[in-house]
Design an enzyme around this catalytic site. Structure first.
Site, PDB file in Angstrom:
ATOM      1  N   TRP A 129       5.683   4.258  -0.352  1.00 37.58           N
ATOM      2  CA  TRP A 129       5.525   5.107   0.835  1.00 37.58           C
ATOM      3  C   TRP A 129       6.842   5.867   1.005  1.00 37.58           C
ATOM      4  O   TRP A 129       7.904   5.249   1.057  1.00 37.58           O
ATOM      5  CB  TRP A 129       5.240   4.200   2.021  1.00 37.58           C
ATOM      6  CG  TRP A 129       5.094   4.874   3.351  1.00 37.58           C
ATOM      7  CD1 TRP A 129       4.294   5.921   3.668  1.00 37.58           C
ATOM      8  CD2 TRP A 129       5.753   4.479   4.574  1.00 37.58           C
ATOM      9  NE1 TRP A 129       4.406   6.218   5.004  1.00 37.58           N
ATOM     10  CE2 TRP A 129       5.290   5.351   5.584  1.00 37.58           C
ATOM     11  CE3 TRP A 129       6.660   3.492   4.911  1.00 37.58           C
ATOM     12  CZ2 TRP A 129       5.718   5.260   6.906  1.00 37.58           C
ATOM     13  CZ3 TRP A 129       7.094   3.391   6.219  1.00 37.58           C
ATOM     14  CH2 TRP A 129       6.616   4.275   7.207  1.00 37.58           C
ATOM     15  N   ASP A 187       6.546  -5.543   3.652  1.00 40.95           N
ATOM     16  CA  ASP A 187       6.045  -4.527   4.578  1.00 40.95           C
ATOM     17  C   ASP A 187       4.524  -4.683   4.580  1.00 40.95           C
ATOM     18  O   ASP A 187       3.874  -4.492   3.549  1.00 40.95           O
ATOM     19  CB  ASP A 187       6.458  -3.131   4.092  1.00 40.95           C
ATOM     20  CG  ASP A 187       6.032  -2.046   5.076  1.00 40.95           C
ATOM     21  OD1 ASP A 187       5.503  -2.399   6.149  1.00 40.95           O
ATOM     22  OD2 ASP A 187       6.224  -0.856   4.771  1.00 40.95           O
ATOM     23  N   LYS A 212      -2.972   0.786  11.897  1.00 38.34           N
ATOM     24  CA  LYS A 212      -4.238   0.969  11.183  1.00 38.34           C
ATOM     25  C   LYS A 212      -5.269  -0.076  11.586  1.00 38.34           C
ATOM     26  O   LYS A 212      -6.395   0.259  11.937  1.00 38.34           O
ATOM     27  CB  LYS A 212      -4.035   0.900   9.666  1.00 38.34           C
ATOM     28  CG  LYS A 212      -2.758   1.523   9.142  1.00 38.34           C
ATOM     29  CD  LYS A 212      -2.663   3.011   9.403  1.00 38.34           C
ATOM     30  CE  LYS A 212      -1.426   3.665   8.814  1.00 38.34           C
ATOM     31  NZ  LYS A 212      -0.149   2.990   8.889  1.00 38.34           N
TER      32      LYS A 212
HETATM   33  N1  PLP Z   1       4.624   0.888   5.606  1.00 37.70           N
HETATM   34  C1  PLP Z   1       3.701   1.462   4.836  1.00 37.70           C
HETATM   35  C2  PLP Z   1       3.591   1.032   3.421  1.00 37.70           C
HETATM   36  C3  PLP Z   1       2.848   2.438   5.354  1.00 37.70           C
HETATM   37  O1  PLP Z   1       1.931   2.998   4.566  1.00 37.70           O
HETATM   38  C4  PLP Z   1       2.985   2.804   6.710  1.00 37.70           C
HETATM   39  C5  PLP Z   1       2.121   3.845   7.277  1.00 37.70           C
HETATM   40  O2  PLP Z   1       1.762   4.824   6.737  1.00 37.70           O
HETATM   41  C6  PLP Z   1       3.963   2.162   7.460  1.00 37.70           C
HETATM   42  C7  PLP Z   1       4.759   1.217   6.881  1.00 37.70           C
HETATM   43  C8  PLP Z   1       4.245   2.422   8.879  1.00 37.70           C
HETATM   44  O3  PLP Z   1       3.258   2.742   9.710  1.00 37.70           O
HETATM   45  P1  PLP Z   1       3.465   2.698  11.281  1.00 37.70           P
HETATM   46  O4  PLP Z   1       4.899   2.963  11.560  1.00 37.70           O
HETATM   47  O5  PLP Z   1       2.584   3.755  11.800  1.00 37.70           O
HETATM   48  O6  PLP Z   1       3.061   1.333  11.695  1.00 37.70           O
END
Ligand code: PLP
Length: 331
Positions: free
Chosen positions: A63, A144, A180
């Site tokens: 990501w 993560d 999500k």
């Molecule tokens: N980590 C990964 C691998 C992700 O794909 C995402 C979201 O796209 C996130 C963390 C963080 O998402 P959020 O900050 O919206 O919880």
């Protein structure tokens, strides 16, 4: 600064297990975080403050924001092999070599499930080997977990990677997000936890996490935390949520099969097996940036230029159109 105690308690149960000995023994330092991103950033700042010369090993690809997060926390980044373009699957040998060759005591960033952007997760057996090798080298695993429940439809199953590491006696760091799996993207609700040696260390680590949070955002917002603790604290509501998470994951899994079947029916000579082998919200299609540009310009289909399709946007109504367009630009 640590946010909602009830929300954090429920969130830890999801990841570490309802009857986790680590929760009972008060060995987990945890704070409410600004969703998954905020949890990663808080950990990166924690890493920099207490291990100023350490590095973080990040999978290739990952990501994109992971790079920004650790860059802005001034932590040196290294990479490790993850995706194998030839097989469109896991480069397990490359990954294991990189774990072996990293200096002892390095930090490794691992996606707990539904790897973004590839949708490629290690098997349970592979996770066991990864855990073993990380233990041998004395590395610190940071998980993560942005998609718990979204991979298999079962949050317990999606936490398997972490549970394997826990069984092996690792100390771990963990970022959790409800963006999500509870649809709470706009509420910025998540959790950062660090499994510690004992209760005394837990108190110290939690206190330091709070001290990092204080000058950054003082304290996290209450609304999302109340939604989460209300749902997870009520067995009936929790069951309903579990059913809905499964429905969402099953729908995505169904769309993967439909996309692959449609491409095969169109007579595409390419293998599309990876569409159904991959898991989670994303399909790393293997299309080139030029092919993606054609999809955008000629068919008004949008995705990141690395060929990553958000499967959440694929429906029974548009899967045929999508397959046809993909076939057109890849034949
Ligand atoms: N980590 C990964 C691998 C992700 O794909 C995402 C979201 O796209 C996130 C963390 C963080 O998402 P959020 O900050 O919206 O919880």
């Amino acid at each position: 600064m640590g946010g909602s105690v009830e929300m954090v308690e429920e969130t830890l149960k999801l990841a570490y297990g309802e009857n986790s000995e680590f929760i009972k023994d008060k060995r987990i330092a945890a704070v409410q975080a600004l969703s998954g991103t905020g949890a990663c950033r808080l950990f990166a700042d924690f890493q920099k403050r207490f291990h100023p010369d350490s590095q973080i090993y990040i999978p290739v690809p990952t990501w994109a924001n992971h790079h920004n997060i650790w860059r802005d926390a001034h932590v040196t980044q290294k990479t490790f092999h993850y995706y194998h373009p030839g097989s469109k699957g896991l480069d397990f040998a490359g990954l294991m070599d990189d774990i072996k060759n990293a200096p002892n005591g390095s930090f490794f960033l691992l996606h707990a499930c539904a790897h973004n952007p590839t949708g490629v997760d290690p098997s349970e057996e592979q996770w066991k080997e990864i855990s073993h090798q990380i233990k041998v080298k004395g590395h610190f695993p940071f998980f993560d977990m942005a998609y718990q429940g979204f991979a298999s439809g079962d949050p317990e199953r999606d936490a398997k990677s972490i549970r394997i590491f826990l069984e092996d006696g690792h100390l771990v760091g963990l970022a959790q997000s409800y963006a999500k799996n509870m649809g709470l993207y706009g509420q910025r609700i998540g959790c950062l936890s660090v499994l510690c040696e004992d209760e005394k260390q837990t108190v110290a680590v939690k206190s330091q996490l709070q001290q990092l949070a204080r000058p950054m955002y003082s304290n996290p917002p209450v609304h999302g935390a109340l939604i989460v603790s209300t749902i997870l604290g009520d067995p009936e509501l929790k069951n309903l949520w579990l059913k809905e998470v499964k429905a969402m994951a099953d729908r995505i899994i169904g769309m993967r099969s439909a996309l692959r079947e449609n491409l095969e029916k169109l007579g595409s000579p390419l293998s599309w097996e990876h569409i159904t082998n991959q898991i989670g919200m994303f399909c790393y299609s293997g299309m080139t940036p030029e092919q993606v540009d054609r999809l955008t310009n000629e068919f008004h289909i949008y995705m990141t230029r690395n060929g990553r399709i958000s499967m959440a946007g694929v429906t029974t109504g548009n899967v045929g159109y999508l397959a046809n367009a993909i076939h057109e630009v890849t034949k």
